[in-house]
Scaffold this active site. Structure first.
Site, PDB file in Angstrom:
ATOM      1  N   ASN A   1      36.190  50.433  17.474  1.00  0.00           N
ATOM      2  CA  ASN A   1      35.536  51.589  16.842  1.00  0.00           C
ATOM      3  C   ASN A   1      35.772  51.615  15.334  1.00  0.00           C
ATOM      4  O   ASN A   1      34.926  52.128  14.588  1.00  0.00           O
ATOM      5  CB  ASN A   1      36.041  52.889  17.476  1.00  0.00           C
ATOM      6  CG  ASN A   1      35.471  53.087  18.874  1.00  0.00           C
ATOM      7  OD1 ASN A   1      34.267  53.023  19.080  1.00  0.00           O
ATOM      8  ND2 ASN A   1      36.342  53.295  19.848  1.00  0.00           N
TER       9      ASN A   1
ATOM     10  N   HIS B   1      28.757  48.724  26.255  1.00  0.00           N
ATOM     11  CA  HIS B   1      29.748  48.944  27.306  1.00  0.00           C
ATOM     12  C   HIS B   1      29.402  48.208  28.601  1.00  0.00           C
ATOM     13  O   HIS B   1      28.261  48.304  29.077  1.00  0.00           O
ATOM     14  CB  HIS B   1      29.897  50.446  27.588  1.00  0.00           C
ATOM     15  CG  HIS B   1      30.424  51.211  26.419  1.00  0.00           C
ATOM     16  ND1 HIS B   1      29.593  51.855  25.517  1.00  0.00           N
ATOM     17  CD2 HIS B   1      31.690  51.414  25.993  1.00  0.00           C
ATOM     18  CE1 HIS B   1      30.327  52.432  24.589  1.00  0.00           C
ATOM     19  NE2 HIS B   1      31.601  52.181  24.851  1.00  0.00           N
TER      20      HIS B   1
ATOM     21  N   GLY C   1      36.078  56.255  22.224  1.00  0.00           N
ATOM     22  CA  GLY C   1      35.948  56.609  20.816  1.00  0.00           C
ATOM     23  C   GLY C   1      37.222  56.446  20.012  1.00  0.00           C
ATOM     24  O   GLY C   1      37.223  56.684  18.792  1.00  0.00           O
TER      25      GLY C   1
END
Length: 206
Positions: free
Chosen positions: A99, A183, A70
Site C-alpha cells: 500500500n 487481490h 489497507g
C-alpha cells in the site's frame, strides 16, 4: 487410604498436565503482520492463505494473523509493540509495503519503517522475516524498480531472511484475481499457502 482407581486417576491427570505444558513449550508462534493480501480481502477469512497455512503446519506452529486491509508500513509499525507484548511471537512475518507503493509513498520512509519493525521484533526476542513485495509497472520504471529492490536492501542491511514475492504466480493469471485485478480469489489461496509453506520450511526448520 488411596484406592488403585484413585491412584490411576491422579497419575493420568499429572501425565495430561505434563503433556499440555510440554506441547505449549514446544509450540512456536508466527505473527503475520500484513495488509489485505494476508487479511483475505473479499473472501471468507477461513479460505485465506494464512488460515490454510495454519492447517498445513499441523500444530507445529501457531499462526496469529494480525493483517488489516489497507495497512501500510507506518500503520504496522504503530501496531507492532502492542502485538509483540500480547502474543510474544517467536517469528514476525512482515508482509507490508504494497500500500505504500500503490500510494506512491517515500521508499526511504518505507525502508525506515521496515527497519524499525525489525528492531522492535528483535528487542522482543522475535525473529523478523520480510516478505518481498512488487507493484504494477504503471508507476514508472524507476519507482517500480526502487520499490522492489527496497526489501532485499533492507534484508541485506539488517541480516534478515527475505521471502520472495509469493503472489507473483497468482498475479500473472487474471482468472485468479478479483475484479480489482489486485487481490487473489479464494481459488488462488491454496497456491499461495503451498508456496509460503515451501519458503518457510527452511526458515522454520520444518
Amino acid at each position: 487410604m488411596t484406592t488403585p482407581y484413585r491412584f490411576l486417576q491422579q497419575n493420568f491427570l499429572v501425565a495430561l498436565i505434563t503433556l499440555l505444558i510440554s506441547a505449549a513449550a514446544n509450540s512456536s508462534t508466527l505473527l503475520v503482520l500484513g495488509d489485505s493480501l494476508s487479511a483475505g480481502y473479499g473472501i471468507d477469512e477461513k479460505k485465506g492463505w494464512v488460515h490454510l497455512l495454519q492447517q498445513k503446519l499441523d500444530g507445529k506452529y501457531t499462526l496469529v494473523n494480525s493483517s488489516i486491509s489497507g495497512e501500510t508500513t507506518a500503520g504496522g509499525l504503530s501496531r507492532l509493540p502492542t502485538l509483540l507484548e500480547k502474543y510474544q511471537p517467536t517469528y514476525v512475518l512482515i508482509e507490508l509495503g504494497g500500500n505504500d507503493g500503490l500510494r506512491g509513498y517515500s521508499i526511504k520512509q518505507m525502508k525506515s519503517n521496515l527497519q524499525q519493525m525489525i528492531d522492535l521484533s528483535r528487542d522482543n526476542q522475535a525473529e523478523p522475516l520480510i516478505l518481498g513485495m512488487q507493484i504494477p509497472p504503471n508507476y514508472g520504471q524507476r519507482y517500480t524498480d526502487a520499490f522492489a529492490a527496497a526489501f532485499s536492501e533492507v534484508a541485506k542491511q539488517q541480516d534478515v531472511t527475505l521471502i520472495p514475492f509469493v503472489f507473483e504466480e497468482v498475479m500473472a493469471q487474471p482468472s485468479l484475481l478479483q475484479r480489482d485485478g489486485i487481490h487473489p480469489t479464494a481459488q488462488a489461496q491454496p497456491m499461495i499457502a503451498e508456496r509460503m509453506l515451501r519458503e518457510l520450511s527452511a526458515v522454520l526448520n520444518m
